[in-house]
Scaffold this motif. Structure first.
Motif, short mmCIF file in Angstrom:
data_model
loop_
_atom_site.label_atom_id
_atom_site.label_comp_id
_atom_site.label_asym_id
_atom_site.label_seq_id
_atom_site.Cartn_x
_atom_site.Cartn_y
_atom_site.Cartn_z
N ASP A 986 15.21 55.06 69.96
CA ASP A 986 15.72 56.40 70.20
C ASP A 986 17.23 56.39 70.43
O ASP A 986 17.92 57.32 70.03
CB ASP A 986 14.99 57.01 71.40
N TYR A 987 17.75 55.33 71.10
CA TYR A 987 19.18 55.28 71.41
C TYR A 987 20.01 55.13 70.15
O TYR A 987 21.04 55.79 69.99
CB TYR A 987 19.46 54.13 72.37
N TYR A 988 19.53 54.26 69.23
CA TYR A 988 20.29 54.03 68.00
C TYR A 988 19.79 54.87 66.83
O TYR A 988 20.21 54.66 65.69
CB TYR A 988 20.24 52.55 67.63
N SER A 989 18.79 55.76 67.09
CA SER A 989 18.25 56.67 66.05
C SER A 989 17.78 55.88 64.84
O SER A 989 18.15 56.14 63.68
CB SER A 989 19.32 57.70 65.63
N LEU A 990 16.98 54.87 65.09
CA LEU A 990 16.49 54.00 64.02
C LEU A 990 15.22 54.59 63.42
O LEU A 990 14.30 54.99 64.17
CB LEU A 990 16.23 52.59 64.56
N THR A 991 15.18 54.63 62.14
CA THR A 991 14.02 55.12 61.38
C THR A 991 13.72 54.13 60.27
O THR A 991 14.54 53.24 59.98
CB THR A 991 14.32 56.51 60.80
N PRO A 992 12.58 54.24 59.64
CA PRO A 992 12.30 53.33 58.50
C PRO A 992 13.34 53.42 57.40
O PRO A 992 13.49 52.47 56.63
CB PRO A 992 10.91 53.80 58.03
N SER A 993 14.06 54.51 57.33
CA SER A 993 15.07 54.63 56.27
C SER A 993 16.29 53.74 56.54
O SER A 993 16.84 53.15 55.61
CB SER A 993 15.50 56.08 56.12
N ASN A 994 16.72 53.65 57.80
CA ASN A 994 17.90 52.81 58.10
C ASN A 994 17.53 51.51 58.78
O ASN A 994 18.40 50.71 59.11
CB ASN A 994 18.89 53.58 58.98
N CYS A 995 16.25 51.28 59.03
CA CYS A 995 15.77 50.01 59.59
C CYS A 995 14.47 49.65 58.89
O CYS A 995 13.37 50.06 59.31
CB CYS A 995 15.57 50.15 61.10
N PRO A 996 14.54 48.90 57.81
CA PRO A 996 13.33 48.65 56.99
C PRO A 996 12.22 47.93 57.74
O PRO A 996 11.04 48.05 57.36
CB PRO A 996 13.86 47.80 55.84
N VAL A 997 12.54 47.22 58.77
CA VAL A 997 11.49 46.47 59.46
C VAL A 997 10.48 47.42 60.12
O VAL A 997 9.35 47.03 60.40
CB VAL A 997 12.13 45.53 60.51
N LEU A 998 10.87 48.65 60.38
CA LEU A 998 9.93 49.61 60.98
C LEU A 998 8.82 50.00 60.02
O LEU A 998 7.77 50.48 60.46
CB LEU A 998 10.70 50.86 61.44
N ASP A 999 9.04 49.81 58.74
CA ASP A 999 8.04 50.18 57.74
C ASP A 999 7.25 48.99 57.23
O ASP A 999 6.59 49.09 56.19
CB ASP A 999 8.73 50.90 56.57
N ASP A 1000 7.36 47.87 57.94
CA ASP A 1000 6.65 46.65 57.53
C ASP A 1000 5.17 46.79 57.86
O ASP A 1000 4.79 46.90 59.04
CB ASP A 1000 7.25 45.44 58.26
N LYS A 1001 4.32 46.83 56.82
CA LYS A 1001 2.88 47.03 57.02
C LYS A 1001 2.24 45.87 57.75
O LYS A 1001 1.29 46.04 58.51
CB LYS A 1001 2.20 47.25 55.66
N GLU A 1002 2.71 44.67 57.50
CA GLU A 1002 2.14 43.51 58.19
C GLU A 1002 2.35 43.62 59.70
O GLU A 1002 1.44 43.34 60.49
CB GLU A 1002 2.78 42.24 57.65
N LEU A 1003 3.55 44.03 60.09
CA LEU A 1003 3.80 44.19 61.52
C LEU A 1003 2.96 45.33 62.09
O LEU A 1003 2.46 45.24 63.22
CB LEU A 1003 5.30 44.48 61.76
N GLN A 1004 2.78 46.40 61.33
CA GLN A 1004 1.98 47.51 61.83
C GLN A 1004 0.52 47.13 61.97
O GLN A 1004 -0.16 47.56 62.91
CB GLN A 1004 2.15 48.72 60.90
N GLU A 1005 0.02 46.32 61.06
CA GLU A 1005 -1.37 45.87 61.18
C GLU A 1005 -1.54 44.88 62.32
O GLU A 1005 -2.56 44.89 63.02
CB GLU A 1005 -1.82 45.24 59.85
#
Length: 1670
Positions: A986-1005
């Motif tokens: 929230d502090y750095y306003s990170l989203t999957p668009s500017n931080c690809p690791v947030l959209d990593d399916k392996e990490l989400q699983e």
């Protein structure tokens, strides 16, 4: 100081004892070391035996009496175990007693042998014509064989002896010491050592006397022996047993070591023991004729230079040559040229002196002064401070509680001090003279220092465990090793057992010494100490195979033991060959074989199958056993086949021509000649005939190489090259080897020069040679630092010398720097050849100028600065290395890379962290932290954390290519830091668009909560998108149901029907898609309607609503209410709940008609727990009004004793407030409650303020010994509320400490007004609890010379005189007098005014005077009543004050009672009105009593411009100071003032001119009457006559002055009656009387002169003179 946790000393328990040690004023060990004597504080002497069974049971006997000191008999044999011993005891009355003690069963039985009282001692001195008025001090110098030496009154040396039992003492000698004038009263300490008495003069001198005859031997000026100014006064003296060093201690715990040998070489004139031979009269021996040859030989022996009969030039040159050669010879046997002779070597009466030096007294006298003078070189004589050292503080940073400091042991290099402190007890301080380091060791209060004989100086302590030995600079292992070598193994074993030490590892050289001395116990102990390293039972408890590590350790220990086993085998073999050593060899063999067999058995007992390491160890043990078993008895030895030995071979050696010549030469000379003449084979034949080892070619060549090196030492490279060439060796190669391996500087330089001429060195070797020369120049003692070279540190030059002490010491130890006279250091070239470039730069860096640091290696410079902990330079470098700054040509430091900081930092861990933090603030991070993300986070935590703008590590990248955000996300996932990750995203306003690791399916699983967190943040960013809500719901389901596949169908299959239904609502198409059974491509959204119907079976109403069953006509069934839906859900029961809702058709008739709440009476009556709340409850919640109302309504209204109830409630409120110290609301409520009750809350507010101050102090100073915990503070405050005075007194001490601590934390000056205002809390606390007012603030004011704050505080709080007056002594003398004058009488009047109204304070008087119509009159009246002069001074400051009245009152209150009564007898003493008449009376009374000083001070205060000041000063100068010339000046000023006043038109406004003349006239006439001698009268008359006084009759004064001058040389005095009478008749009558006296005495010429002066006829004088003549 020693590091914490490590002891710098070794404590060895020698004799144990039981019980606590008693207090001891002095403890001494007997010379035989079998008895211990202790002087107890009460004066008795306790004796304890240290023999077997003596000290262990703490048995002993007490010799009662008031003893001051005692000394054991020094004639006992050292270490003897005799049961009888003697001691000499000195009583406090200066009586002497000799006791003999016999030891029986551990107890001493005393018996008196001799005694000598102080009066007897005085009579013995009187018999020697020495009279002492009294004996003020007695010191025992020595005692042995019933003879002892005493030092009386620090100035008389006495020798006494007791010839027989019960016989009176006899004086063998009595010698008054020749001390300088005034030094007798300044003797601070004395020391007796080896027959020399040292006396310390506190003014800075040490005097030396011979104890045999009291002769003066020398003196030492302490100031000359020190390298800086003297520290006075001197207090104590200690001398080393070898008389080389004297340690002087000052009264401020500072010490100085004076090297006596160096001092007397530098100042030989201070050694007064012998006379100069040049001043000795040459006298012939008695009985010899002066013309005889023996007399001539005797005279020549005493001459400083021999008498030469041959006076030729050749003989003179030969004599000079012999003299120069003798001086150059360092080891000359002549005593004159021996520079190493100690200063005391020529003293004949010195104990343990060298008899060879003092063999011939006359011969000794002849050359002693020349030897001493020659030893004092000119270099030393030019340096006054070369004989001493710096003053050292003992201990460093000594505390104020220090009680006593004594120097007990002194050697040539160190000294041991005993420190006694009130808090810590006894401590030992070791002072190193060379390094000036002081190391302190604390032993506690239950320890006492034990003094022993000077012949064996030991540091012994008597502790609660027993008699202990303290050793410095030696470890336990080193001590036991030396004890093993020089003692016995049994002693070492018993000592280890006594001190609880484990068996130490004994070195092999101890075993060598044991074998050489045939000490089997040492061998046995050595083998036993090695058994611990060969134990396999601990590592292998069962039959399992031991681990590889244990086997390797076993083999490694055995390999390390092989040199010792070889040594044992060799000793067995050598001793077995000698018949007389056969028994020792057999015992040694038995011990060795037992050890080997036991270790071999250890291997096969604890292992079933030894591994390769144990098998090798077994083979080694077997080899040793096989090797040693042949030395067993009856061991069958194989027969030896006789053969031919070398000796039996009869060789025919050829004859050598040079044999006869070589037989006269040494082997080295033979080898040198043979090599140079190419006759090496002939030389070998010669040596074979001689059976010399040089017959071997190898030995021959080795000797030849030694000869080569000798040639190089002599500076002959050609001869060395010839020897090498003839031996068949490569000359340049061998010279190169010698050059690079020699440690002789001259040889190396010679070979460098030779090989450089031949260009034999490589470029690398040339650089190494240059580098070595540079290192030797820098590290040489003769090297002088250049002025322009600046050190790396910002400190001064001495600081740099300290910094270089470490490297110089290391190089010095390797280079052979031993003493100041050692040669310059030399670095071996082969050693320097191994140094890399980094090491070379490190050695040269300390001498690199600061302006050249930029060109140095950054890594070397960084290592140097961090190793030196040079924080300032490091900070400067870091500031310059900021990444944002561009490189500058003027940079002072080289570029600093992070990898250098990471791998080359040599400072402490604490400073390393500071450096890394400072670099991180600049955006520089070391590689180790960048590679370890956790370390990086720890570093960022020191900089404010990871949430910063801008980002603290913007360019971070891992080896896998991840940036900081991605790495931080992975870190949070690894440690399950959900909330931290959410905050970070929230502090750095990170989203999957500017931080690809947030959209990593392996990490989400792998982390379901991570997907839910990401989806929830997506919903927050776009709340209107139902797809985001749908994905978030799926993620939520995945987190709640880990086994779910992630779709809606999976949720239904898991039994979560409602969750699936709610998720479907936000899916694409919503619930209609499911109901219409539309197909979808996404499996997560696909829901089977039949599956949904089956899942809704437990919810029939919901199922009917979603899947309604239509009637035949297509009409839907009636709708259902919410209550129907809730009917199937537990625990909701619509029949009983929600009865107040009209839409609830399911409710029963008796249901609630309204919404239930907690105030419903029915619910309260059935379920509530009711309790009446009293007023403390509301006070705890900070509600005083409710508390007061509750108290009045519940308790006070129904009470029959309201006063007692109110008192009790007030006390409870006070206790509640004091028990809740940390809750301000409770304290405020309690204070308000007390005010509501009508009670004064001041006491509670003061107690709360004090408690708050104490609480904050205890929180900030938890480690303070006086700090109070919160529980103990509450307990004491509770007792304080109960009125316990002891608790109040205890809290007062803590309150004072807390107050001063708070003042220091605030940064306020201790004696400022702010501090005084805060101190009012302590004063109120004392007054409220009836305690004596604290004087801590007054004491601080006195120490800081703040007299104004002192007066304000004293008067403001009404301190008693008994408290205030003693504190005035801390002020300076001048201020102290003023304060005594200001406060002494006023406070004294207040204390002694019995029966009168109590006098007000000074400030009360000042305030009350303002209310009076005449303030100054009121102050004068109060000053008269209180006898306080200060009030008169204050009254003079008031407007319209009468200065004459103020002056009169000031004088009356400043004099004593008798003078005051006489001065005020004519008027009312209490009247404030005083006039000039009163002042005239006071003037005359004080002058008659000669109190002119008081008048002078009064006029200076009140009438500064009065002319009487000059006449009073003239009176003081004449009558008291006898300074008549200065008095004439004052008299002239007075007359000039009178003249000016008359010219101004009369009188001054305050004092009329006639009145001034009257008083001055009275003073002058009184001065003439008060002259005590005719001389004083004559000088005064001369003064008045010369001044031409306007007040006195000038002609009369002239006549009196002339008469006085005429009678000056006679014994006739002038009558005082004519001094004031100015008539000529009276003067002539007096002169007539004088004429008669002169005629009677026959002084006719003087009579005629007097007659002429008085204008009398001289006829009678002439007639009388003629009659006397005839």
């Amino acid at each position: 100081m020693a590091a914490a946790g490590a002891r710098p000393e070794l404590r060895v328990l020698l004799v144990p004892r039981s019980g606590q040690p008693r207090d001891a004023a002095r403890v001494r060990l007997s010379r035989a070391r079998h008895a211990l004597g202790t002087v107890l504080p009460a004066g008795a002497i306790r004796l304890e035996s240290l023999g077997p069974g003596g000290a262990g049971r703490a048995r002993g006997s007490v010799l009662p009496g008031a003893w001051a000191d005692f000394v054991w008999d020094s004639s006992e044999d050292d270490g003897s175990q005799s049961s009888e011993t003697k001691l000499l005891a000195l009583a406090q009355s200066h009586d002497l007693f000799v006791y003999e003690f016999s030891v029986e069963d551990g107890k001493h039985n005393p018996s008196s042998l001799h005694s000598c009282e102080a009066e007897t001692l005085k009579k013995l001195l009187e018999a020697k014509n020495i009279s002492l008025p009294s004996i003020s001090s007695v010191k025992i110098l020595s005692f042995g064989n019933n003879k002892f030496k005493l030092l009386l009154n620090q100035s008389v040396l006495v020798h006494l002896t007791f010839p027989g039992e019960d016989s009176p003492p006899e004086t063998c000698g009595c010698f008054p010491l020749a001390l300088p004038p005034g030094a007798v009263g300044r003797i601070a300490d004395s020391q007796f050592c080896r027959g020399i008495l040292f006396l310390l003069d506190s003014a800075g001198w040490i005097y030396l006397f011979d104890c045999c005859d009291g002769a003066t031997l020398g003196k030492v000026a302490v100031a000359l022996g020190a390298a800086q100014g003297p520290v006075s006064p001197l207090a104590a003296l200690a001398v080393s047993p070898d008389l080389s060093t004297a340690v002087v201690t000052s009264s401020c715990q500072r010490a100085l070591a004076v090297q006596l040998n160096t001092y007397f070489r530098q100042f030989p004139e201070h050694l007064l023991c012998k006379r100069d031979p040049e001043n000795l009269a040459v006298k012939p021996p008695e009985g010899l004729d002066e013309d005889e040859l023996a007399s001539s030989e005797h005279s020549m022996e005493l001459l400083s230079a021999p008498f030469r009969t041959d006076r030729s030039w050749k003989a003179h040159l030969s004599s000079l040559w012999d003299r120069v050669r003798g001086r150059r010879t360092p080891g000359s046997p002549g005593l004159v040229n021996d520079l190493n002779l100690p200063w005391y070597q020529f003293l004949t009466h010195l104990e343990d002196h060298d008899p060879e030096v003092c063999e011939d007294p006359e011969r000794m006298v002849a050359f002693v002064p020349r030897a001493v003078t020659w030893a004092a070189s000119p270099a030393l004589q030019g340096q006054p401070g070369a004989a001493g050292q710096q003053w050292a503080q003992i201990p460093v940073g000594a505390a104020q509680e220090m009680v006593k400091l004594e120097c007990k042991l002194v050697t040539g290099a160190k000294a041991v001090f005993v420190l006694q402190a009130q808090g810590t007890g006894l401590s030992l301080a070791l002072w190193d003279f060379e390094s000036q380091d002081v190391t302190c060791s604390h032993f506690g209060r239950s320890s006492a220092y034990v003094e022993c004989s000077a012949e064996l100086p030991l540091c012994l302590l008597l502790t609660e465990r027993g008699l202990s030995l303290v050793l410095f600079g030696v470890t336990q292992e080193e001590f036991l090793t030396r004890l093993m070598m020089f003692g016995s193994a049994a002693v070492v074993d018993s000592l280890c057992h006594l001190n609880g030490w484990e068996r130490c590892s004994i070195p092999i050289h101890a075993l060598e010494a044991g074998l050489e001395n045939r000490q089997l116990d040492t061998v046995d102990l050595f083998l036993k100490s090695k058994e611990s390293g060969f134990s396999l039972s601990a590592a292998c408890p069962g039959p399992e195979h031991p681990g590889g590590a244990a086997s390797q350790s076993y083999l490694r220990n055995l390999e390390e033991l092989r040199p010792a086993l070889n040594l044992l085998c060799s000793a067995i073999q050598d001793n077995d060959m000698e018949p007389h050593s056969k028994p020792f060899s057999e015992q040694l063999l038995n011990l060795t074989l037992t050890f080997l067999t036991k270790q071999l058995e250890e291997i096969f007992v604890h292992t079933e199958e030894p591994d390769e390491f144990l098998q090798k160890a077994a083979d080694i043990l077997t080899d040793y056993i096989i090797r040693l078993r042949k030395f067993l008895r009856r061991y069958p030895h194989p027969a030896v086949t006789p053969g031919h030995t070398g000796a039996e071979l009869d060789e025919d050696l050829p004859e050598i021509e040079e044999s006869q010549k070589w037989e006269k030469l040494t082997p080295e000379e033979v080898i040198a000649e043979a090599i140079l003449s190419n006759k090496i084979p002939e030389a070998q034949i010669f040596f074979r005939r001689q059976q010399h080892p040089a017959e071997s070619l190898q030995e021959f060549m080795q000797t030849g190489l030694s000869l080569v090196y000798d040639c190089l030492l002599r500076g002959s490279p050609r001869e060395a090259s010839q020897l090498l060439r003839n031996m068949g060796l490569d000359v340049r190669q061998e010279l190169h080897k010698i050059c690079f391996h020699t440690q002789d500087r001259h040889v190396r330089e010679l070979l460098v020069k030779v090989l450089q001429e031949e260009n034999y060195f490589s470029e690398k070797e040339k650089k190494i040679i240059d580098f070595v020369h540079q290192v030797e120049r820098f590290y040489s003692e003769s090297f002088q630092e250049k002025e322009e070279t600046q050190p790396l540190s910002r400190c001064s030059r001495w600081r740099r010398q300290q910094e270089l002490a470490g490297p110089r010491a290391v190089l010095g130890s390797q280079l052979g720097r031993g003493s100041p006279r050692a040669p310059r250091p030399t670095v071996t070239l082969s050693w320097a050849l191994c140094w890399d470039q980094l090491l070379q730069e490190m050695l040269l860096l300390p001498w690199t100028p600061r302006q050249e640091l930029r060109t140095c290696s950054a890594e070397v410079l960084w290592m140097h600065l961090t190793a030196q902990h040079d924080w300032l330079s490091i900070c400067s470098w870091i500031e310059e290395s900021e990444p944002s700054q561009a490189p500058c040509d003027r940079a002072a430091w080289p570029p600093l890379r992070p990898d250098i900081v990471d791998r080359s930092t040599l400072c402490s861990p604490y400073m390393r962290q500071d450096i890394l933090t400072k670099l991180a603030r600049k955006g520089i991070f070391v590689p180790s932290e960048l590679e370890d993300f956790e370390l990086l986070l720890q570093r960022l935590s020191c900089l404010g954390g990871v949430l910063q703008n801008p980002h603290p590590v913007p360019k971070y990248s891992t080896a896998s290519g991840l940036d900081f955000h991605a790495q931080f996300v992975l870190h949070c996932l690894e440690h399950s830091l959900q909330y931290l990750l959410y905050t970070y995203l929230d502090y750095y306003s990170l989203t999957p668009s500017n931080c690809p690791v947030l959209d990593d399916k392996e990490l989400q699983e792998a982390h379901p909560w991570f997907e839910f967190l990401v989806q929830c943040r997506g919903v927050a960013s776009n709340p209107r998108d139902p797809k985001m809500v749908f994905q978030a719901s799926l993620a939520n389901a995945q987190m709640l149901i880990p086994s779910s596949q992630g779709g809606v169908s999976s949720i239904l299959l898991e039994g979560r029907t409602l969750l699936a239904l709610a998720t479907t609502v936000y899916g694409p198409g919503g619930i209609d898609q499911v109901l219409q059974n539309e197909d979808t491509e996404k499996p997560l959204q696909k829901v089977d309607p039949q599956l949904l119907k089956m899942a809704l079976t437990p919810y029939p109403k919901l199922k009917a609503a979603l899947f309604p069953s239509c009637t035949a006509h297509g009409i839907l069934p009636p709708d259902i209410s919410l209550y129907h839906l809730l009917q199937s859900l537990m625990p909701f029961d619509p029949t009983k709940l929600f009865g107040w809702q009209s839409t609830n058709t399911l409710a029963v008739s008796d249901a609630w008609s309204e919404l239930p709440h907690f105030s419903s009476p029915e619910l309260v009556s059935r379920h509530a727990v009711q309790e009446r709340l009293d007023f403390p409850f509301y006070l705890l919640h900070g509600r005083p009004a409710f508390a007061f109302g509750t108290f009045v309504g519940q308790q006070l209204a129904r009470s029959r004793a309201p006063r007692q109830l109110v008192q009790q409630a007030a006390r409870e409120a006070q206790l509640l407030a004091l028990s809740c110290l940390g809750v301000p609301s409770v304290a405020a409520a309690c204070v308000c409650f007390l005010e509501l009750l009508g009670h004064d809350s001041l006491g509670l507010r003061v107690d709360l303020g004090a408690a708050s101050l104490l609480c904050s102090h205890s929180c900030s100073r938890d480690a303070s010994p006086h700090g109070l915990s919160r529980d103990s503070l509450v307990e004491k405050l509770t007792k304080l509320a109960d009125g316990e005075k002891a608790a109040a007194a205890a809290l007062l001490t803590s309150l004072e400490e807390a107050f001063w601590d708070a003042i220091e934390q605030q940064g306020i000056k201790r004696t400022s007004s702010d501090s005084r205002r805060q101190w009012a809390l302590v004063m109120q606390f004392c007054k409220l609890h009836d305690l004596e007012l604290s004087t801590s603030f007054l004491r601080e004011c006195a120490k800081s010379n703040e007299w104004l704050q002192f007066l304000i505080q004293t008067q403001l709080h009404g301190h008693q005189p008994a408290q205030v007056i003693p504190l005035l002594q801390d002020f300076p003398a001048a201020v102290q007098d003023h304060l005594l004058l200001a406060l002494g009488r006023l406070l004294g009047a207040e204390a002694g005014a019995a029966g009168r109204a109590r006098a007000g304070s000074l400030f009360q008087t000042l305030l009350q005077c303002q209310e009076q119509p005449s303030p100054w009159g009121y102050l004068l009246a109060e000053g008269l009543r209180a006898h306080s002069p200060i009030l008169s001074v204050l009254a003079a400051c008031c407007p319209d004050a009468n200065l004459v009245s103020c002056l009169c009152v000031w004088i009356v209150t400043s004099v004593d009672g008798a003078t005051r009564a006489e001065a005020t007898a004519h008027s009312q003493a209490e009247s404030p009105q005083w006039d000039l008449q009163d002042l005239a009376v006071i003037w005359k009374v004080l002058l008659r009593k000669q109190k002119s000083k008081t008048l002078l001070n009064g006029f200076q205060l009140f009438l500064k411009d009065s002319p009487l000041l000059h006449i009073l000063e003239m009176y003081e100068l004449c009558m008291n100071c006898k300074k008549y010339n200065e008095a004439k000046t004052k008299l002239d000023k007075f007359q000039e003032s009178l003249t000016n006043l008359g010219a101004a038109g009369g009188a001054a406004p305050a004092v009329p001119l006639p009145w001034l003349r009257s008083q001055a006239l009275f003073l002058l006439e009184l001065m003439l009457q008060q002259c005590h001698t005719d001389y004083e009268l004559g000088r005064l008359l001369q003064l008045l006559a010369a001044a031409q006084s306007l007040l006195l009759d000038g002609p009369h004064l002239t006549r009196l002055c002339a008469l006085s001058e005429a009678l000056r040389d006679s014994s006739i005095s002038i009558s005082r009656s004519i001094l004031t009478s100015c008539s000529l008749e009276a003067f002539q009558a007096e002169c007539s009387s004088i004429l008669e006296q002169l005629q009677e005495k026959g002084m006719f010429s003087l009579a005629r002169e007097v007659a002429a002066l008085a204008e009398l006829p001289v006829d009678s004088v002439v007639t009388h003179e003629v009659q006397c003549t005839w």
